[in-house]
Design a protein around this motif. Structure first.
Motif, PDB file in Angstrom:
ATOM      1  N   ARG A   1       0.851  -1.209   0.000  1.00 28.00           N
ATOM      2  CA  ARG A   1       0.000   0.000   0.000  1.00 28.00           C
ATOM      3  C   ARG A   1       0.882   1.253   0.000  1.00 28.00           C
ATOM      4  NH1 ARG A   1      -4.189  -1.345   4.561  1.00 28.00           N
ATOM      5  NH2 ARG A   1      -5.587  -2.601   3.308  1.00 28.00           N
ATOM      6  N   TYR A   2       1.866   1.224   0.864  1.00 27.69           N
ATOM      7  CA  TYR A   2       2.781   2.372   0.990  1.00 27.69           C
ATOM      8  C   TYR A   2       3.517   2.598  -0.336  1.00 27.69           C
ATOM      9  CZ  TYR A   2       6.664   5.221   2.676  1.00 27.69           C
ATOM     10  OH  TYR A   2       7.591   6.220   2.837  1.00 27.69           O
ATOM     11  N   ALA A   3       4.011   1.508  -0.909  1.00 28.65           N
ATOM     12  CA  ALA A   3       4.783   1.629  -2.155  1.00 28.65           C
ATOM     13  C   ALA A   3       3.921   2.197  -3.280  1.00 28.65           C
ATOM     14  CB  ALA A   3       5.348   0.266  -2.544  1.00 28.65           C
ATOM     15  N   ALA A   4       2.678   1.725  -3.369  1.00 28.46           N
ATOM     16  CA  ALA A   4       1.793   2.213  -4.437  1.00 28.46           C
ATOM     17  C   ALA A   4       1.480   3.696  -4.233  1.00 28.46           C
ATOM     18  CB  ALA A   4       0.510   1.388  -4.474  1.00 28.46           C
ATOM     19  N   ARG A   5       1.229   4.071  -2.967  1.00 29.40           N
ATOM     20  CA  ARG A   5       0.887   5.480  -2.675  1.00 29.40           C
ATOM     21  C   ARG A   5       2.025   6.407  -3.095  1.00 29.40           C
ATOM     22  NH1 ARG A   5       0.367   5.707   2.908  1.00 29.40           N
ATOM     23  NH2 ARG A   5      -1.174   4.060   2.714  1.00 29.40           N
ATOM     24  N   HIS A   6       3.265   5.939  -2.934  1.00 27.18           N
ATOM     25  CA  HIS A   6       4.415   6.799  -3.224  1.00 27.18           C
ATOM     26  C   HIS A   6       5.109   6.446  -4.543  1.00 27.18           C
ATOM     27  CE1 HIS A   6       4.149   8.654   0.757  1.00 27.18           C
ATOM     28  NE2 HIS A   6       3.863   7.449   1.193  1.00 27.18           N
ATOM     29  N   GLY A   7       4.553   5.484  -5.280  1.00 31.80           N
ATOM     30  CA  GLY A   7       5.140   5.102  -6.577  1.00 31.80           C
ATOM     31  C   GLY A   7       6.548   4.523  -6.444  1.00 31.80           C
ATOM     32  N   ILE A   8       6.743   3.729  -5.395  1.00 33.39           N
ATOM     33  CA  ILE A   8       8.085   3.199  -5.109  1.00 33.39           C
ATOM     34  C   ILE A   8       8.204   1.759  -5.635  1.00 33.39           C
ATOM     35  CG2 ILE A   8       9.624   2.469  -3.213  1.00 33.39           C
ATOM     36  CD1 ILE A   8       8.194   4.732  -1.581  1.00 33.39           C
TER      37      ILE A   8
ATOM     38  N   CYS B   1      17.910  -8.902  -6.967  1.00 36.77           N
ATOM     39  CA  CYS B   1      18.857  -7.867  -6.504  1.00 36.77           C
ATOM     40  C   CYS B   1      18.111  -6.586  -6.130  1.00 36.77           C
ATOM     41  CB  CYS B   1      19.847  -7.513  -7.616  1.00 36.77           C
ATOM     42  SG  CYS B   1      21.054  -8.790  -7.940  1.00 36.77           S
ATOM     43  N   ALA B   2      18.585  -5.922  -5.107  1.00 39.92           N
ATOM     44  CA  ALA B   2      18.021  -4.615  -4.749  1.00 39.92           C
ATOM     45  C   ALA B   2      18.205  -3.638  -5.913  1.00 39.92           C
ATOM     46  CB  ALA B   2      18.731  -4.078  -3.513  1.00 39.92           C
ATOM     47  N   ALA B   3      17.228  -2.725  -6.054  1.00 36.70           N
ATOM     48  CA  ALA B   3      17.315  -1.696  -7.109  1.00 36.70           C
ATOM     49  C   ALA B   3      17.344  -0.329  -6.438  1.00 36.70           C
ATOM     50  CB  ALA B   3      16.115  -1.819  -8.037  1.00 36.70           C
ATOM     51  N   PRO B   4      17.965   0.655  -7.083  1.00 36.38           N
ATOM     52  CA  PRO B   4      18.043   1.979  -6.463  1.00 36.38           C
ATOM     53  C   PRO B   4      16.651   2.535  -6.151  1.00 36.38           C
ATOM     54  CG  PRO B   4      19.443   1.860  -8.417  1.00 36.38           C
ATOM     55  CD  PRO B   4      18.645   0.596  -8.386  1.00 36.38           C
ATOM     56  N   GLY B   5      16.475   3.005  -4.927  1.00 36.34           N
ATOM     57  CA  GLY B   5      15.199   3.617  -4.530  1.00 36.34           C
ATOM     58  C   GLY B   5      14.105   2.622  -4.184  1.00 36.34           C
ATOM     59  N   ALA B   6      14.392   1.326  -4.271  1.00 37.17           N
ATOM     60  CA  ALA B   6      13.341   0.313  -4.087  1.00 37.17           C
ATOM     61  C   ALA B   6      13.213  -0.119  -2.631  1.00 37.17           C
ATOM     62  CB  ALA B   6      13.651  -0.911  -4.942  1.00 37.17           C
ATOM     63  N   VAL B   7      12.040  -0.701  -2.343  1.00 32.62           N
ATOM     64  CA  VAL B   7      11.876  -1.455  -1.102  1.00 32.62           C
ATOM     65  C   VAL B   7      12.117  -2.915  -1.443  1.00 32.62           C
ATOM     66  CG1 VAL B   7      10.280  -2.229   0.683  1.00 32.62           C
ATOM     67  CG2 VAL B   7      10.152   0.106  -0.160  1.00 32.62           C
ATOM     68  N   VAL B   8      13.111  -3.510  -0.803  1.00 31.93           N
ATOM     69  CA  VAL B   8      13.298  -4.956  -0.907  1.00 31.93           C
ATOM     70  C   VAL B   8      12.369  -5.573   0.126  1.00 31.93           C
ATOM     71  CG1 VAL B   8      14.900  -6.841  -0.433  1.00 31.93           C
ATOM     72  CG2 VAL B   8      15.667  -4.848  -1.749  1.00 31.93           C
ATOM     73  N   LEU B   9      11.420  -6.384  -0.371  1.00 28.66           N
ATOM     74  CA  LEU B   9      10.430  -6.977   0.533  1.00 28.66           C
ATOM     75  C   LEU B   9      10.761  -8.453   0.693  1.00 28.66           C
ATOM     76  CD1 LEU B   9       7.885  -6.910   2.205  1.00 28.66           C
ATOM     77  CD2 LEU B   9       6.532  -6.908   0.115  1.00 28.66           C
TER      78      LEU B   9
ATOM     79  N   LEU C   1       0.862   0.514 -12.114  1.00 29.86           N
ATOM     80  CA  LEU C   1       1.886   1.525 -11.846  1.00 29.86           C
ATOM     81  C   LEU C   1       3.278   1.054 -12.275  1.00 29.86           C
ATOM     82  CD1 LEU C   1       0.799   2.618  -8.231  1.00 29.86           C
ATOM     83  CD2 LEU C   1       0.442   3.880 -10.373  1.00 29.86           C
ATOM     84  N   GLY C   2       3.405  -0.236 -12.592  1.00 29.20           N
ATOM     85  CA  GLY C   2       4.705  -0.769 -13.022  1.00 29.20           C
ATOM     86  C   GLY C   2       5.753  -0.733 -11.927  1.00 29.20           C
ATOM     87  N   ILE C   3       5.319  -1.004 -10.685  1.00 25.85           N
ATOM     88  CA  ILE C   3       6.294  -0.914  -9.583  1.00 25.85           C
ATOM     89  C   ILE C   3       6.811  -2.269  -9.104  1.00 25.85           C
ATOM     90  CG2 ILE C   3       5.518   1.331  -8.710  1.00 25.85           C
ATOM     91  CD1 ILE C   3       3.896  -0.121  -6.585  1.00 25.85           C
ATOM     92  N   MET C   4       6.238  -3.381  -9.636  1.00 29.63           N
ATOM     93  CA  MET C   4       6.686  -4.690  -9.147  1.00 29.63           C
ATOM     94  C   MET C   4       7.916  -5.158  -9.914  1.00 29.63           C
ATOM     95  SD  MET C   4       4.882  -5.475  -6.580  1.00 29.63           S
ATOM     96  CE  MET C   4       5.783  -6.982  -6.340  1.00 29.63           C
ATOM     97  N   ASN C   5       9.020  -5.218  -9.215  1.00 30.28           N
ATOM     98  CA  ASN C   5      10.293  -5.738  -9.725  1.00 30.28           C
ATOM     99  C   ASN C   5      10.633  -5.213 -11.125  1.00 30.28           C
ATOM    100  OD1 ASN C   5      12.571  -7.081  -9.020  1.00 30.28           O
ATOM    101  ND2 ASN C   5      11.754  -9.137  -9.322  1.00 30.28           N
ATOM    102  N   PRO C   6      10.593  -3.881 -11.317  1.00 33.53           N
ATOM    103  CA  PRO C   6      10.868  -3.348 -12.648  1.00 33.53           C
ATOM    104  C   PRO C   6      12.290  -3.663 -13.097  1.00 33.53           C
ATOM    105  CG  PRO C   6      10.763  -1.567 -11.028  1.00 33.53           C
ATOM    106  CD  PRO C   6      10.333  -2.826 -10.326  1.00 33.53           C
ATOM    107  N   GLY C   7      12.453  -3.866 -14.403  1.00 37.60           N
ATOM    108  CA  GLY C   7      13.788  -4.149 -14.949  1.00 37.60           C
ATOM    109  C   GLY C   7      14.166  -5.612 -14.856  1.00 37.60           C
ATOM    110  N   ARG C   8      13.215  -6.459 -14.456  1.00 33.90           N
ATOM    111  CA  ARG C   8      13.475  -7.904 -14.395  1.00 33.90           C
ATOM    112  C   ARG C   8      12.389  -8.632 -15.189  1.00 33.90           C
ATOM    113  NH1 ARG C   8      15.575  -6.696  -8.924  1.00 33.90           N
ATOM    114  NH2 ARG C   8      17.189  -5.247  -9.602  1.00 33.90           N
TER     115      ARG C   8
END
Ligand SMILES: Cc1cc2nc3c(=O)[nH]c(=O)nc-3n(C[C@H](O)[C@H](O)[C@H](O)COP(=O)(O)OP(=O)(O)OC[C@H]3O[C@@H](n4cnc5c(N)ncnc54)[C@H](O)[C@@H]3O)c2cc1C
Length: 455
Positions: free
Chosen positions: A57-64, A80-88, A445-452
């Motif tokens: 919820r938090y990630a979607a609200r802030h587009g993270i 792998c962790a990505a810049p600015g991401a939350v590793v869950l 929003l395209g926020i789930m594991n982008p670039g993979r």
């Protein structure tokens, strides 16, 4: 970018504040992974579904962006962790219930593959998917990569054992797919869609997994062949067996040499290839391995050792078990995961060594011969730009060789970051378009594991 304190107030005790510990979540087992600094990402260690809901919820609200993470054993950089991401991380969500009558396990995503196997065995049952990383990978990661392993030749892959899932979608909605029952065909198979989706659609928070009656402790045959051609004749001969082996693993001559350089596992140097074959058929394993030995000898094996009991069987397999550390010890490498029709397996091994020769590199070729899925490695010197370029070129050459042989660039490890440059070419643009449209349904929003993967 989220500040650690923002999330910490929402999820007290779940956010990793120590940068040294956070650094441990930066990379998975992708040999070319680049670790970003611990200050560039946040880590949440979820303990239950609600923690995952709150984070998403938090990630979607802030587009993270969010990177789901299990045991970090992916070889492709998908975790792998990505810049600015939350590793869950879901590694702490390790609840496990086994229903021996229904033959299902209901598990949290953090259950380690090997622990589920051990728990099932207490009921005389088995959870067959067995990646070689079984001791360190989690069921969440196995589902997200549709992991295979050593016994797929008889038992299939993770997808064959997932009946239903609980998934938290970006934004925090909790969704259930599939069923618990043995059968069920209501609606589209969304469980199948999530299996192998590399954390790009949502976070798996629970899985209903099918269990099967346990086989007998496996017995092993080890067969040494003088040439690659004879080794392939051995693989083909096993296809004529009425009782499918529970494991058919290949080590080419270069892999055997690497294993022997690591320790003395009793393999002769200079072999054309080695096959390790097992049977776990209840009441018949000893009979099967003797029959496999006869077939492998007829195919051209010059040395054949048959295990009489479990201890001997384990000893014979030891050389295969140490293949990964042996190759790691050999030096920097690019790991492939190509899969070809079984009839073209010999051509694939030849292609690996031809490409390595042309590029001036060393190569090894081993893996799951019974499925046509091998993990060729190209070794290089990371401090030498020409060597790096040669290895990158070899990786590309081999992907193209696998396609030309009617195969795919990935049998079980997935796309991750590593194979993205080839994905569109393998799928074709119309298919990429359809897959991206599906992705947008779940993750607009395209926020789930982008670039993979496809994301
Ligand atoms: C020595 C070694 C041997 C290996 N042998 C095999 C083998 O034989 N067969 C095989 O198939 N693979 C093998 N692998 C690769 C790897 O172990 C598998 O891909 C495994 O399934 C990854 O699981 P994990 O828990 O480590 O996941 P991670 O590496 O943490 O993550 C992998 C992917 O899963 C996603 N993910 C993790 N948890 C969740 C979740 N809860 N919800 C949604 N997405 C999630 C991540 O975002 C990422 O995309 C091997 C790796 C090593 C290092």
């Amino acid at each position: 970018m989220p500040t650690t304190s923002d999330l910490d107030s929402l999820l007290p005790g779940r956010v990793v504040t120590d940068p040294d510990i956070r650094a441990g979540y930066a990379v998975d087992a992708f040999p070319q992974a680049r670790a970003i600094a611990p200050g560039e990402f946040t880590v949440v260690r979820a303990r239950d579904r609600q923690d995952v809901v709150t984070t998403l919820r938090y990630a979607a609200r802030h587009g993270i962006p969010v990177v789901p993470q299990g045991g970090r054993s992916s070889t492709t950089g998908s975790a792998c962790a990505a810049p600015g991401a939350v590793v869950l991380s879901t590694e702490r969500m390790s609840s496990m219930q086994i229903d021996p009558v229904e033959r299902v396990a209901v598990v949290g995503p953090g259950v380690v593959n090997r622990d589920l196997k051990a728990a099932a065995a207490e009921h005389g049952l088995a959870y067959p998917p067995d990646p070689a990383s079984s001791a360190m990978c989690t069921i969440g990661g196995n589902i997200a990569t549709n992991a295979g392993g050593l016994c797929c030749v008889k038992y299939g892959v993770t997808a064959d054992y997932v009946r239903g899932l609980e998934v938290v979608l970006p934004g925090g909605e909790v969704m259930r797919t599939g069923r618990r029952t043995a059968k069920g065909v209501a609606g589209y198979d969304l469980t199948g869609l999530f299996v192998g989706s590399e954390g790009t659609l949502g976070v798996v928070t629970e899985a209903v997994l099918r269990l099967v009656p346990a086989g007998d402790p496996p017995l092993t045959v080890l067969a040494v062949f003088p040439t690659l051609e004879a080794t392939m004749a051995g693989v083909a001969a096993l296809r004529d067996e009425r009782h499918t082996p529970s494991l058919v693993e290949l080590l080419d001559g270069a892999s055997v040499d690497a294993v022997q350089a690591y320790g003395d596992y009793g393999f002769p140097l200079g072999a054309g290839g080695v096959l390790l074959v097992q049977s776990d058929r209840p009441g018949h394993a000893a009979q099967d391995v003797k029959e496999y030995a006869v077939s492998l000898t007829a195919a051209g094996a010059t040395e054949v050792a048959v295990a009489e009991d479990r201890t001997e069987a384990d000893l014979l397999l030891e050389g295969r078990r140490v293949l990964n550390p042996a190759l790691r010890a050999k030096g920097d490498r690019f790991i492939e995961d190509v899969c070809v029709p079984l009839s073209r397996l010999g051509d694939l091994v030849l292609a690996v060594h031809e490409i390595a020769g042309l590029r001036g590199l060393e190569a090894t070729c081993g893996g799951h011969a019974g499925d046509g899925n091998l993990h060729p490695c190209f070794f290089y010197d990371r401090t030498d730009p020409a060597s790096v370029a040669a290895a990158e070129g070899a990786f590309d050459d081999l992907v193209r060789a696998a396609w030309a042989l009617g195969g795919t660039l990935t049998g079980e490890h997935g796309i991750g970051q590593q194979k993205r440059p080839w994905l569109a070419e393998e799928l074709g643009e119309p298919e990429v378009g359809r897959q991206r449209a599906i992705k947008a349904v779940f993750d607009p929003l395209g926020i789930m594991n982008p670039g993979r993967g496809i994301a």
